[in-house]
Write a protein that holds these residues in place. Structure first.
Motif, mmCIF file in Angstrom:
data_model
loop_
_atom_site.group_PDB
_atom_site.id
_atom_site.type_symbol
_atom_site.label_atom_id
_atom_site.label_comp_id
_atom_site.label_asym_id
_atom_site.label_seq_id
_atom_site.Cartn_x
_atom_site.Cartn_y
_atom_site.Cartn_z
ATOM 1 N N GLU A 6 0.796 -1.085 -0.103
ATOM 2 C CA GLU A 6 0.137 -0.024 -0.060
ATOM 3 C C GLU A 6 0.790 1.380 0.182
ATOM 4 O O GLU A 6 1.883 1.179 0.704
ATOM 5 N N SER A 40 -3.273 14.154 5.734
ATOM 6 C CA SER A 40 -3.788 12.934 5.721
ATOM 7 C C SER A 40 -4.766 12.943 4.382
ATOM 8 O O SER A 40 -5.500 13.643 4.320
ATOM 9 N N SER A 78 -5.786 6.801 3.663
ATOM 10 C CA SER A 78 -4.674 5.942 4.189
ATOM 11 C C SER A 78 -3.408 6.565 3.905
ATOM 12 O O SER A 78 -2.245 5.706 4.342
ATOM 13 N N THR A 79 -3.279 7.401 3.105
ATOM 14 C CA THR A 79 -1.749 7.946 2.456
ATOM 15 C C THR A 79 -1.543 9.249 3.160
ATOM 16 O O THR A 79 -2.508 10.155 3.318
#
Length: 124
Positions: free
Chosen positions: A2, A41, A44-45
């Motif tokens: 990811e 943010s 999730s990255t």
């Protein structure tokens, strides 16, 4: 695997923080100065603004590229490419099937190019 983080060059952290706060609709989640790092943010990255990072070409998904470009233009943001359809998604491989992928491009406060992307129902 990811994608965890992408870094973007920001010579003036305060100016870049204001720009990305406006663009992303969110404040930074962390600032460390020194050494000159600001984190946002993106799901999730993390987007890292860093004085010593090279310029990156990032793409951000927005609800409507056409609307976003008009709002940014009204604020005096430099538009480098007007909204346009890149292609139609016939399958779900790269985006939702039956949708057109729209893109437009702007310059951020530091001179980096930022792509804006939206998936909109295909118009026949």
């Amino acid at each position: 695997m990811e994608l965890v983080q992408i870094a973007q060059r920001a010579e003036d952290l305060e100016r870049a923080s204001r720009f990305y706060s406006r663009l992303l609709g969110a404040d930074p989640v962390a600032t460390f100065d020194p050494p000159g790092l600001v984190f946002f943010s993106l799901g999730s990255t993390r987007l890292l603004l860093d004085r010593v990072a090279p310029s990156s070409f990032i793409y951000l998904r927005v609800p409507s590229v056409r609307e976003a470009i008009e709002e940014l233009r009204a604020e005096g943001i430099e538009i480098t490419s007007e909204p346009h359809v890149i292609f139609r998604h016939d399958s779900d491989d790269l985006g939702p099937a039956g949708h057109d992928e729209w893109q437009g491009f702007i310059k951020d406060s530091e001179g980096n190019t930022v792509g804006l992307v939206s998936w909109e129902a295909a118009e026949d």
